[in-house]
Scaffold this active site. Sequence first.
Site, PDB file in Angstrom:
ATOM      1  N   ASN A  42       7.918  -1.547   3.684  1.00 31.99           N
ATOM      2  CA  ASN A  42       6.641  -0.989   3.264  1.00 31.99           C
ATOM      3  C   ASN A  42       6.655  -0.706   1.766  1.00 31.99           C
ATOM      4  O   ASN A  42       7.690  -0.371   1.185  1.00 31.99           O
ATOM      5  CB  ASN A  42       6.258   0.253   4.082  1.00 31.99           C
ATOM      6  CG  ASN A  42       7.221   1.411   3.977  1.00 31.99           C
ATOM      7  OD1 ASN A  42       8.438   1.235   4.051  1.00 31.99           O
ATOM      8  ND2 ASN A  42       6.688   2.615   3.828  1.00 31.99           N
ATOM      9  N   GLU A  44       4.310   1.488  -0.851  1.00 29.40           N
ATOM     10  CA  GLU A  44       3.205   2.421  -1.040  1.00 29.40           C
ATOM     11  C   GLU A  44       2.630   2.292  -2.440  1.00 29.40           C
ATOM     12  O   GLU A  44       3.185   1.616  -3.307  1.00 29.40           O
ATOM     13  CB  GLU A  44       3.686   3.853  -0.790  1.00 29.40           C
ATOM     14  CG  GLU A  44       4.074   4.096   0.648  1.00 29.40           C
ATOM     15  CD  GLU A  44       4.506   5.514   0.939  1.00 29.40           C
ATOM     16  OE1 GLU A  44       4.621   5.839   2.129  1.00 29.40           O
ATOM     17  OE2 GLU A  44       4.741   6.302   0.003  1.00 29.40           O
ATOM     18  N   CYS A  53       2.191  -2.368   4.782  1.00 32.25           N
ATOM     19  CA  CYS A  53       3.232  -2.083   5.771  1.00 32.25           C
ATOM     20  C   CYS A  53       4.347  -3.125   5.745  1.00 32.25           C
ATOM     21  O   CYS A  53       4.142  -4.269   5.329  1.00 32.25           O
ATOM     22  CB  CYS A  53       2.626  -2.059   7.167  1.00 32.25           C
ATOM     23  SG  CYS A  53       1.378  -0.790   7.411  1.00 32.25           S
ATOM     24  N   GLU A  55       5.705  -4.655   8.273  1.00 31.65           N
ATOM     25  CA  GLU A  55       5.432  -5.764   9.182  1.00 31.65           C
ATOM     26  C   GLU A  55       4.598  -6.840   8.501  1.00 31.65           C
ATOM     27  O   GLU A  55       4.894  -8.036   8.606  1.00 31.65           O
ATOM     28  CB  GLU A  55       4.690  -5.273  10.435  1.00 31.65           C
ATOM     29  CG  GLU A  55       5.456  -4.251  11.237  1.00 31.65           C
ATOM     30  CD  GLU A  55       5.179  -2.802  10.863  1.00 31.65           C
ATOM     31  OE1 GLU A  55       5.194  -1.949  11.765  1.00 31.65           O
ATOM     32  OE2 GLU A  55       4.950  -2.513   9.661  1.00 31.65           O
ATOM     33  N   CYS A  90       1.479  -0.284  13.378  1.00 32.47           N
ATOM     34  CA  CYS A  90       0.111   0.225  13.336  1.00 32.47           C
ATOM     35  C   CYS A  90      -0.865  -0.840  13.844  1.00 32.47           C
ATOM     36  O   CYS A  90      -0.504  -1.997  14.051  1.00 32.47           O
ATOM     37  CB  CYS A  90      -0.252   0.668  11.920  1.00 32.47           C
ATOM     38  SG  CYS A  90      -0.572  -0.697  10.775  1.00 32.47           S
ATOM     39  N   CYS A  93      -1.346  -4.020  11.585  1.00 26.04           N
ATOM     40  CA  CYS A  93      -0.205  -4.943  11.695  1.00 26.04           C
ATOM     41  C   CYS A  93      -0.245  -5.707  13.010  1.00 26.04           C
ATOM     42  O   CYS A  93       0.061  -6.899  13.060  1.00 26.04           O
ATOM     43  CB  CYS A  93       1.110  -4.192  11.536  1.00 26.04           C
ATOM     44  SG  CYS A  93       1.385  -3.658   9.834  1.00 26.04           S
TER      45      CYS A  93
END
Length: 136
Positions: A42, A44, A53, A55, A90, A93
């Site tokens: 990930n 940010e 993310c 994924e 999430c 994803c």
Amino acid sequence: MKDEEIVAKALEMVGKAYAPYSHFQVGAAVLAESGRVYGGANVENASYGAAVCAERNAIFAAVNAGERKLSAIAVCGGKDGKVTDFCPPCGICRQVMREFCDPRTFRVIIAKSAREFKTLTLESLLPESFGPEALA
């Protein structure tokens, strides 16, 4: 490739995460039908909506390498990089995964450690999903 190998790559990717705001570091590794594995972490951003993310980073790395069919993904993460519990993907994803796989057979491996993980199908995590065939 064994699930343990995909999980090991995901665990390795946790340390590559850039998470200065949430301090929740996530790693992922996606297995393409070609047999190649692609990692992601990930990333940010001060503008929270610009974060990506792990994924999706792994999937996008695979797609950028020319892959279009994916078989499995391993995901793990935790506060300050300490993986202590399962970390399911999430919703966004899950939808991105759906684009590049058969949800009935695509394996989503959520890991607590190199030896403790669960394997689910994408279909169980994203029932009644919307996919490319809906636009045909």
